[in-house]
Design a protein around this motif. Structure first.
Motif, short mmCIF file in Angstrom:
data_model
loop_
_atom_site.label_atom_id
_atom_site.label_comp_id
_atom_site.label_asym_id
_atom_site.label_seq_id
_atom_site.Cartn_x
_atom_site.Cartn_y
_atom_site.Cartn_z
N GLU A 100 0.72 -1.08 0.01
CA GLU A 100 0.12 0.15 0.11
C GLU A 100 1.02 1.15 0.02
O GLU A 100 1.81 1.63 0.86
CB GLU A 100 -0.95 0.02 1.06
CG GLU A 100 -1.74 1.19 1.29
CD GLU A 100 -3.11 1.16 0.30
OE1 GLU A 100 -3.34 0.25 -0.10
OE2 GLU A 100 -3.49 2.27 -0.05
N GLY A 101 0.55 2.09 -1.01
CA GLY A 101 1.39 3.41 -0.85
C GLY A 101 2.86 3.20 -1.61
O GLY A 101 3.90 3.94 -1.36
N ASP A 149 2.95 7.70 5.04
CA ASP A 149 1.57 7.58 5.95
C ASP A 149 1.09 6.01 5.77
O ASP A 149 0.49 5.83 6.79
CB ASP A 149 0.67 8.38 5.40
CG ASP A 149 -0.20 9.15 6.61
OD1 ASP A 149 -0.27 8.48 7.67
OD2 ASP A 149 -1.07 9.92 6.37
N SER A 150 1.50 5.35 4.81
CA SER A 150 1.25 4.10 4.83
C SER A 150 2.08 2.86 4.90
O SER A 150 1.85 1.84 4.79
CB SER A 150 0.40 3.55 3.15
OG SER A 150 -0.63 4.50 2.93
N LEU A 151 2.94 3.35 5.66
CA LEU A 151 4.14 2.52 6.07
C LEU A 151 3.61 1.74 7.13
O LEU A 151 2.93 2.39 7.87
CB LEU A 151 5.38 3.28 6.41
CG LEU A 151 6.11 3.95 5.23
CD1 LEU A 151 7.34 4.79 5.81
CD2 LEU A 151 6.83 2.97 4.26
N MET A 161 4.43 6.25 -0.10
CA MET A 161 3.64 7.22 0.96
C MET A 161 4.14 6.90 2.24
O MET A 161 3.50 5.74 2.81
CB MET A 161 2.27 7.19 0.68
CG MET A 161 1.93 7.88 -0.74
SD MET A 161 2.33 9.63 -0.82
CE MET A 161 3.15 9.86 -2.67
#
Lengths: 595, 192
Positions: A355-356, A386-388, A384
């Motif tokens: 994701e991301g 924020d999606s880690l 991204m």
């Protein structure tokens, strides 16, 4: 098959050191003036420029005047970036017809690019005209990096000069850094990036005919552009079918190159280096990662050669590399795991947390980039953040909070690490009961006061800003992800701004009056308070005599000092930030994996 | 102070012209000379019509096409004038719900596939414009496309293999398949 993470990292570091060593030698002769002394034409051009701008080439500024020059020069930049955004609607090179940028956002962006932060509250391809991207943002990418190099060279002069009154000529330092180093490097990198597919044109946005029409839902707007709501207060959605896609264009490669070489990180597009037009291949990604660390690493070699003992520079590189490898390992390990909430649904767990992330980079090239961009104060992103996964997000947050000293920003990374080096010899001095000295200069109470200011200003801004934001409505209403992750978004934003990184947990809606102002204040103080403190140290050290090495001198080039310095950086960072990190990423990790 | 204002202003203007106008113009000139195709956006044309960019993903939902990764751009997926990721955090229930929907759609469309679903097919990319899927994600879809087009799966598989791109210098990055190029090749008759 994909090579193992160890191979990618090993080749990366190998290539980095092979390029940074000669560049460090070159930086030395550029910044100490011997390049323009050797080539008569360069000397003549420099004298011409000095006459034009009204300064004497041999003027040696006391630290106060040097600092004033730096701040003034950057203040002029601030006004110019603001003005260009404010009037862009009536200026040329605006094929997409971008309107003037709103005042709060324009101010935030101006501070952001002047301070080498390049935090972006706006989406590039939907906000900025080509002229603004070039003449406002690209220019500051160069000048903020040149500012960093000037300041670190002034500090090094503090160590090398004996009983001297001045720390150099700020105007000459900025011009030399820009024209002999940043500009030629950027031209080379830009051309290499174009070869991989990064665009470079002034065309209008390109409409393309889709192979298959797309149907999607879009909110209906009234005549004033306000969304229409139904009786239940929900926005009315229209179903739209289109066979057209509009592709944003622009002079990307020229900005992309200096964005990396100058550790700026402000993307031409909203998605930054994840956008295929900014970073199209694994090779372009590798080149961008190299560009980020190149000058910060070369500056360490320049430091060694300027102070006349290469081992001093190598010791600093060793410290940075050790911390970097440890941090990268954690990010890689974290992102190789799939999100357990998704594997429960039948998603393949073997390819990690996608994701991301972009397919062409995958887990390893993304994790490496995440670590590099936050170890340096670059802040470009190819995934991204924020999606880690929680621990994958903890590391970049903490790397920024360490003060951007692991390679760090151009100039700012090295002067930040030298501040920690002074702290480390001071701590060692306390332990063995001797007056601390570094590179033959006595470290006394004045220097330690300035070191304290430089080290303490950013935690004050980060923790204070985060605390205020999670108490104020203006801070809370911008949070995108619910729960503890929302806290991590705010903590990340202030860590990024105050340490001049510029990457984001981008779910946070930062383009609001509250965040535009709060983060701008953090960026400005986080940049210029340490710069003034560093220059004060430079001025004070330059006035002192240089002591000869004696049997009582603690060596600052050996493994012992490397361990001491790693310890100082990690312990200061851990003591300051682990409580805050425990409230965000650590709790989220337990929520996700403890079962 | 006064003796600093003139240098600050004039040096700023001078360096702005060099780095903000001359430098981008120079790079544009060099780029157009050496790499005109890339500099203009790697655009794919059919006749005189531009049908896409090699580097910019498009959405596909028909049964006879390979599907791209989900895109988080708004309002239209793969909106190439507003790149964006989802920015959903790992514990956000919105992420779980979205993936659940995508899993259900994929399971319905691929009744023959019973194993785990390739992660990139159900997660959004960072840019929202990812032009690629993993080779595993392409293999996952082969039977559906072969059936819809009435061709042998083996032929589709051969096409996928031909369009698989490897990491730069076989080291940096991951293997990918370019969805638009693959679909255009399918439409062109799938000659490898």
């Amino acid at each position: 098959m994909n090579a193992s993470p160890v191979v990618q990292m090993g080749l990366y570091l190998l290539a980095l050191f092979m390029l940074a060593w000669p560049l460090g030698r070159y930086l030395t002769i550029v910044m100490d003036g011997s390049l323009s002394a050797r080539f008569r034409c360069l000397g003549a051009i420099e004298r011409g420029i000095c006459r034009l701008i009204g300064t004497q080439p041999d003027e040696d500024m006391p630290w106060t005047r040097y600092a004033l020059a730096i701040v003034l020069f950057n203040f002029v930049g601030l006004l110019a970036v603001y003005a260009l955004q404010h009037f862009q609607g009536s200026l040329p090179l605006n094929p997409a017809g971008m309107a003037n940028v709103e005042a709060g956002s324009a101010f935030n962006t101006a501070v952001s690019f002047v301070t080498n932060t390049n935090w972006q509250g706006y989406a590039g391809e939907a906000t900025m005209s080509y002229l603004t991207q070039m003449l406002a943002l690209t220019v500051q990418n160069f000048l903020s990096a040149a500012t960093g190099m000037a300041v670190v060279v002034a500090l090094i002069r503090g160590f090398t000069r004996r009983s001297a009154g001045g720390v150099g000529n700020a105007w000459l330092d900025i011009s030399r850094a820009t024209s002999y180093v940043l500009l030629p490097l950027s031209i080379v990198v830009a051309c290499l990036l174009v070869s991989q597919g990064v665009i470079q044109n002034f065309d209008a946005y390109q409409d393309v005919k889709l192979t298959e029409p797309v149907t999607y839902q879009a909110p209906r707007n009234d005549a004033n552009g306000k969304p229409v709501v139904d009786t239940a207060g929900k926005p009315v959605m229209d179903e739209i079918t289109t066979n057209q896609q509009t592709i944003a264009m622009g002079p990307v490669a020229s900005q992309e190159a200096i964005k990396m070489v100058g550790t700026n990180g402000g993307g031409f597009f909203n998605a930054n280096s994840a956008h295929p037009f900014e970073n199209p291949t694994g090779a372009s990604n590798f080149l961008q990662m190299l560009s980020i660390f190149l000058i910060p690493a070369a500056l360490c070699f320049m430091f060694g050669s300027m102070v006349g003992d290469m081992r001093q520079g190598v010791a600093l590189i060793a410290v940075m590399t050790l911390i970097f490898i440890a941090m990268y390992s954690v990010v890689q390990w974290s992102e190789m795991h799939a999100n357990p909430l998704l594997t429960q649904l039948g998603v393949d767990g073997t390819s990690g947390n996608m994701e991301g992330k972009e397919t062409r980079f995958g887990i390893t090239a993304s994790s490496l980039f995440v670590t590099i961009t936050t170890a340096a104060s670059c802040g470009a992103v190819n995934a991204m953040h924020d999606s880690l996964l929680p621990l994958g997000g903890l590391i970049p947050t903490w790397l920024m909070q360490l003060g951007e000293v692991v390679f760090g920003g151009v100039g700012s990374g090295l002067y930040g690490m030298l501040i920690f080096a002074i702290l480390a010899v001071f701590l060692a001095g306390l332990m063995i009961g001797r007056t601390p000295e570094y590179l033959g200069k006595k470290i006394e109470s004045y220097e330690m006061k300035m070191v304290s200011i430089a080290i303490l200003i950013t935690p004050t801004l980060v923790l204070g800003g985060t605390a205020i934001s999670v108490l104020a409505q203006g801070g809370l209403s911008s949070i995108f992800n619910p729960g503890v992750h929302g806290f991590s978004e705010v903590l990340y934003a202030f860590s990024s701004a105050a340490n001049n990184n510029g990457s984001a947990f981008a779910g946070l809606n930062a383009n609001t009056p509250f965040y535009n102002l709060a983060l701008a204040v953090c960026m400005w103080l986080g940049r210029f308070v340490p710069i003034i403190a560093v220059l004060a140290i430079a001025g004070s050290l330059a006035r002192k005599p240089r002591l000869a090495v004696s049997s009582g001198t603690m060596p600052t080039h050996g493994p012992l000092f490397v361990v001491l310095l790693v310890g100082s950086v990690i312990i200061v960072g851990a003591l300051t930030y682990i409580p805050a990190l425990a409230l965000g990423p650590m709790v989220e990790h337990l929520q996700l994996f403890a079962r | 102070m006064k003796t600093l204002i003139r240098p600050a202003l004039t040096l700023f203007v001078l360096l702005s012209v060099v780095t903000g106008l001359i430098y981008p113009a120079l790079v544009t000139g060099l780029a157009k000379m050496a790499f005109p195709y890339q500099a203009a956006g790697s655009l794919i044309t059919q006749g005189k019509v531009v049908v896409g960019s090699e580097l910019i993903g498009q959405s596909f939902s028909g049964s006879s096409y390979f599907w791209s990764r989900p895109s988080a751009t708004g309002p239209m997926p793969n909106n190439a004038s507003a790149s964006s990721g989802s920015n959903l955090g790992p514990t956000n229930s919105a992420l779980v719900d979205a993936v659940k929907d995508r899993v259900a759609t994929l399971r319905t469309a691929h009744p023959d596939q019973t194993g785990p679903i390739p992660a990139d097919l159900v997660t959004t990319s960072a840019s929202g414009l990812d032009p690629h899927i993993s080779p595993a994600a392409a293999y996952y879809q082969i039977n559906r496309i072969a059936k819809a087009r009435g061709v042998e799966p083996e032929n589709v598989k051969r096409l996928v293999d031909a369009y698989t791109e490897y990491p730069s210098w076989r080291i940096f990055g991951d293997s990918t398949v370019n969805v638009l190029k693959l679909n255009l090749a399918l439409d062109a008759g799938g000659k490898v």
